[in-house]
Design a protein around this motif. Structure first.
Motif, PDB file in Angstrom:
ATOM      1  N   VAL A 147       7.330  11.844 -11.296  1.00  0.00           N
ATOM      2  CA  VAL A 147       6.330  12.906 -11.202  1.00  0.00           C
ATOM      3  C   VAL A 147       7.028  14.249 -10.940  1.00  0.00           C
ATOM      4  CG1 VAL A 147       4.033  13.499 -10.330  1.00  0.00           C
ATOM      5  CG2 VAL A 147       4.832  11.145 -10.161  1.00  0.00           C
ATOM      6  N   THR A 148       7.856  14.621 -11.892  1.00  0.00           N
ATOM      7  CA  THR A 148       8.680  15.815 -11.722  1.00  0.00           C
ATOM      8  C   THR A 148       7.916  17.119 -11.957  1.00  0.00           C
ATOM      9  OG1 THR A 148       9.474  15.558 -13.995  1.00  0.00           O
ATOM     10  CG2 THR A 148      10.844  14.639 -12.235  1.00  0.00           C
ATOM     11  N   GLU A 149       6.771  17.066 -12.621  1.00  0.00           N
ATOM     12  CA  GLU A 149       5.966  18.269 -12.836  1.00  0.00           C
ATOM     13  C   GLU A 149       5.110  18.548 -11.605  1.00  0.00           C
ATOM     14  OE1 GLU A 149       5.942  20.591 -15.243  1.00  0.00           O
ATOM     15  OE2 GLU A 149       7.667  19.510 -16.045  1.00  0.00           O
ATOM     16  N   HIS A 150       5.274  19.706 -11.042  1.00  0.00           N
ATOM     17  CA  HIS A 150       4.546  20.088  -9.828  1.00  0.00           C
ATOM     18  C   HIS A 150       3.036  19.943 -10.003  1.00  0.00           C
ATOM     19  CE1 HIS A 150       3.128  23.193  -6.804  1.00  0.00           C
ATOM     20  NE2 HIS A 150       3.740  22.293  -6.064  1.00  0.00           N
ATOM     21  N   SER A 151       2.518  20.337 -11.132  1.00  0.00           N
ATOM     22  CA  SER A 151       1.072  20.322 -11.372  1.00  0.00           C
ATOM     23  C   SER A 151       0.495  18.905 -11.409  1.00  0.00           C
ATOM     24  CB  SER A 151       0.747  21.038 -12.684  1.00  0.00           C
ATOM     25  OG  SER A 151       1.355  20.361 -13.775  1.00  0.00           O
ATOM     26  N   GLU A 152       1.320  17.921 -11.659  1.00  0.00           N
ATOM     27  CA  GLU A 152       0.849  16.529 -11.734  1.00  0.00           C
ATOM     28  C   GLU A 152       0.778  15.861 -10.355  1.00  0.00           C
ATOM     29  OE1 GLU A 152       2.919  15.761 -16.098  1.00  0.00           O
ATOM     30  OE2 GLU A 152       3.786  14.829 -14.313  1.00  0.00           O
ATOM     31  N   ARG A 153       1.250  16.521  -9.336  1.00  0.00           N
ATOM     32  CA  ARG A 153       1.366  15.909  -8.014  1.00  0.00           C
ATOM     33  C   ARG A 153       0.102  15.997  -7.152  1.00  0.00           C
ATOM     34  NH1 ARG A 153       7.188  16.454  -5.498  1.00  0.00           N
ATOM     35  NH2 ARG A 153       8.334  15.548  -7.220  1.00  0.00           N
ATOM     36  N   HIS A 154      -0.729  16.988  -7.347  1.00  0.00           N
ATOM     37  CA  HIS A 154      -1.847  17.256  -6.444  1.00  0.00           C
ATOM     38  C   HIS A 154      -2.792  16.064  -6.295  1.00  0.00           C
ATOM     39  CE1 HIS A 154      -0.430  21.382  -6.487  1.00  0.00           C
ATOM     40  NE2 HIS A 154      -0.486  21.358  -7.802  1.00  0.00           N
ATOM     41  N   ARG A 197      -1.413  11.559 -18.081  1.00  0.00           N
ATOM     42  CA  ARG A 197      -1.672  12.585 -17.067  1.00  0.00           C
ATOM     43  C   ARG A 197      -0.437  12.853 -16.222  1.00  0.00           C
ATOM     44  NH1 ARG A 197      -7.600  10.522 -15.195  1.00  0.00           N
ATOM     45  NH2 ARG A 197      -8.653  11.168 -17.098  1.00  0.00           N
ATOM     46  N   ILE A 198       0.510  11.921 -16.283  1.00  0.00           N
ATOM     47  CA  ILE A 198       1.775  12.048 -15.552  1.00  0.00           C
ATOM     48  C   ILE A 198       2.894  11.829 -16.558  1.00  0.00           C
ATOM     49  CG2 ILE A 198       3.229  11.035 -13.748  1.00  0.00           C
ATOM     50  CD1 ILE A 198       0.672  10.312 -12.231  1.00  0.00           C
ATOM     51  N   GLY A 199       3.865  12.730 -16.550  1.00  0.00           N
ATOM     52  CA  GLY A 199       4.921  12.699 -17.554  1.00  0.00           C
ATOM     53  C   GLY A 199       6.001  11.655 -17.343  1.00  0.00           C
ATOM     54  N   ASN A 200       6.317  11.337 -16.083  1.00  0.00           N
ATOM     55  CA  ASN A 200       7.350  10.330 -15.820  1.00  0.00           C
ATOM     56  C   ASN A 200       7.140   9.736 -14.432  1.00  0.00           C
ATOM     57  OD1 ASN A 200       9.024  11.837 -13.771  1.00  0.00           O
ATOM     58  ND2 ASN A 200       9.193  13.257 -15.501  1.00  0.00           N
ATOM     59  N   PHE A 234       0.790  -1.228   0.000  1.00  0.00           N
ATOM     60  CA  PHE A 234       0.000   0.000   0.000  1.00  0.00           C
ATOM     61  C   PHE A 234       0.826   1.283   0.000  1.00  0.00           C
ATOM     62  CE2 PHE A 234      -3.331  -2.936   0.857  1.00  0.00           C
ATOM     63  CZ  PHE A 234      -4.488  -2.320   0.391  1.00  0.00           C
ATOM     64  N   THR A 235       2.073   1.222   0.430  1.00  0.00           N
ATOM     65  CA  THR A 235       2.894   2.435   0.483  1.00  0.00           C
ATOM     66  C   THR A 235       3.941   2.510  -0.623  1.00  0.00           C
ATOM     67  OG1 THR A 235       4.515   1.473   2.009  1.00  0.00           O
ATOM     68  CG2 THR A 235       2.623   2.630   2.993  1.00  0.00           C
ATOM     69  N   GLY A 236       4.142   1.411  -1.324  1.00  0.00           N
ATOM     70  CA  GLY A 236       5.151   1.411  -2.383  1.00  0.00           C
ATOM     71  C   GLY A 236       4.640   0.895  -3.707  1.00  0.00           C
ATOM     72  N   VAL A 237       4.111  -0.319  -3.703  1.00  0.00           N
ATOM     73  CA  VAL A 237       3.720  -0.959  -4.965  1.00  0.00           C
ATOM     74  C   VAL A 237       2.488  -0.276  -5.578  1.00  0.00           C
ATOM     75  CG1 VAL A 237       2.972  -3.111  -6.055  1.00  0.00           C
ATOM     76  CG2 VAL A 237       4.744  -3.164  -4.274  1.00  0.00           C
ATOM     77  N   LEU A 238       1.415  -0.163  -4.819  1.00  0.00           N
ATOM     78  CA  LEU A 238       0.188   0.439  -5.375  1.00  0.00           C
ATOM     79  C   LEU A 238       0.365   1.915  -5.752  1.00  0.00           C
ATOM     80  CD1 LEU A 238      -2.567  -1.350  -3.265  1.00  0.00           C
ATOM     81  CD2 LEU A 238      -1.832  -1.833  -5.610  1.00  0.00           C
ATOM     82  N   PRO A 239       1.104   2.716  -4.970  1.00  0.00           N
ATOM     83  CA  PRO A 239       1.368   4.084  -5.452  1.00  0.00           C
ATOM     84  C   PRO A 239       2.090   4.105  -6.802  1.00  0.00           C
ATOM     85  CG  PRO A 239       1.751   3.995  -3.110  1.00  0.00           C
ATOM     86  CD  PRO A 239       1.519   2.570  -3.570  1.00  0.00           C
ATOM     87  N   MET A 240       3.031   3.171  -7.005  1.00  0.00           N
ATOM     88  CA  MET A 240       3.708   3.131  -8.304  1.00  0.00           C
ATOM     89  C   MET A 240       2.749   2.675  -9.403  1.00  0.00           C
ATOM     90  SD  MET A 240       6.117   3.847 -10.267  1.00  0.00           S
ATOM     91  CE  MET A 240       7.405   4.421  -9.214  1.00  0.00           C
ATOM     92  N   VAL A 241       1.817   1.793  -9.068  1.00  0.00           N
ATOM     93  CA  VAL A 241       0.795   1.390 -10.042  1.00  0.00           C
ATOM     94  C   VAL A 241      -0.042   2.617 -10.441  1.00  0.00           C
ATOM     95  CG1 VAL A 241      -1.325   0.031 -10.342  1.00  0.00           C
ATOM     96  CG2 VAL A 241       0.713  -1.036  -9.349  1.00  0.00           C
ATOM     97  N   LEU A 242      -0.400   3.448  -9.476  1.00  0.00           N
ATOM     98  CA  LEU A 242      -1.130   4.686  -9.788  1.00  0.00           C
ATOM     99  C   LEU A 242      -0.324   5.588 -10.720  1.00  0.00           C
ATOM    100  CD1 LEU A 242      -2.646   5.772  -6.344  1.00  0.00           C
ATOM    101  CD2 LEU A 242      -3.877   4.870  -8.322  1.00  0.00           C
ATOM    102  N   ILE A 243       0.962   5.707 -10.449  1.00  0.00           N
ATOM    103  CA  ILE A 243       1.826   6.558 -11.269  1.00  0.00           C
ATOM    104  C   ILE A 243       1.926   6.011 -12.682  1.00  0.00           C
ATOM    105  CG2 ILE A 243       4.209   7.346 -11.582  1.00  0.00           C
ATOM    106  CD1 ILE A 243       4.332   7.508  -8.451  1.00  0.00           C
ATOM    107  N   VAL A 244       2.176   4.725 -12.816  1.00  0.00           N
ATOM    108  CA  VAL A 244       2.283   4.121 -14.148  1.00  0.00           C
ATOM    109  C   VAL A 244       0.953   4.247 -14.893  1.00  0.00           C
ATOM    110  CG1 VAL A 244       2.652   1.928 -15.377  1.00  0.00           C
ATOM    111  CG2 VAL A 244       4.188   2.595 -13.511  1.00  0.00           C
ATOM    112  N   GLY A 245      -0.158   4.067 -14.177  1.00  0.00           N
ATOM    113  CA  GLY A 245      -1.469   4.265 -14.790  1.00  0.00           C
ATOM    114  C   GLY A 245      -1.654   5.696 -15.272  1.00  0.00           C
TER     115      GLY A 245
END
Length: 189
Positions: free
Chosen positions: A65-72, A59-62, A42-53
């Motif tokens: 998540v280096t773009e500030h606007s993509e983090r919120h 919606r996320i460049g890399n 829940f703190t590592g794998v699933l957050p990375m799944v969200l990022i890859v998704g």
């Protein structure tokens, strides 16, 4: 060679990998590797799944998540994941150390959310997680873990070298993790 080393350090110290490793280390050390794996999910794998998704939906460049606007929105989604993990642990009477680790992560990410969305500072999550995890492992398991802070300047250098953060953003992230995570861990454990 500098760019390669910076990318390598950034990948090794990525928040998701550090979270997975720390959960597994703590879970194993306290005799509850299953709970360590659960919290790592829940703190590592699933957050990375969200990022890859998010990357797949453009919606996320890399993955950092280096773009500030993509983090919120991403931070809110990860906060929800970690909150679900905490509720499950509380309902299932998980070991207090794992609950404390989850609370520490939740609190640290909450402060990062404030920096990001309220104060508009792109705090380094790499340094927040690294410094927070090292401090927790040092207070929970052994003072020898403090030696892990020796790598913090190298990780900071890598984030600055790649152009992902400024020195101020690095300091804000590191200070947030170092101050919030071990304090919450000790209060809960």
């Amino acid at each position: 060679m500098k760019a390669f080393l910076a990318r390598l350090l950034t990948e090794i110290a990525a928040p998701w990998t550090v979270n997975v490793a720390s959960c597994l280390i703590l879970g194993w050390s306290i005799g509850h590797p299953g709970w360590g794996a659960f919290v790592a999910l829940f703190t590592g794998v699933l957050p990375m799944v969200l990022i890859v998704g998010g990357m797949a939906r453009e919606r996320i460049g890399n993955h950092h998540v280096t773009e500030h606007s993509e983090r919120h929105g991403l931070i809110l989604a990860i906060l929800a994941l970690v909150l679900v993990a905490l509720v499950v642990q509380l309902l299932a009477d998980a070991p207090s150390e794992m609950i404390a680790l989850t609370c520490a992560g939740l609190a640290t990410l909450g402060v990062i959310a404030v920096w990001t969305s309220v104060l508009h500072v792109k705090a380094s999550v790499h340094l927040a997680v690294w410094c927070g995890v090292i401090a927790i492992l040092a207070v929970a398991l052994s003072p020898w873990w403090w030696l892990g802070l020796v790598l913090a300047p190298a990780i900071a250098w890598s984030r600055i070298n790649l152009g992902h953060h400024t020195l101020v953003q690095i300091v804000v992230g590191a200070a947030t993790g170092f101050a919030i995570a071990p304090l919450v861990y000790l209060l809960v454990a």
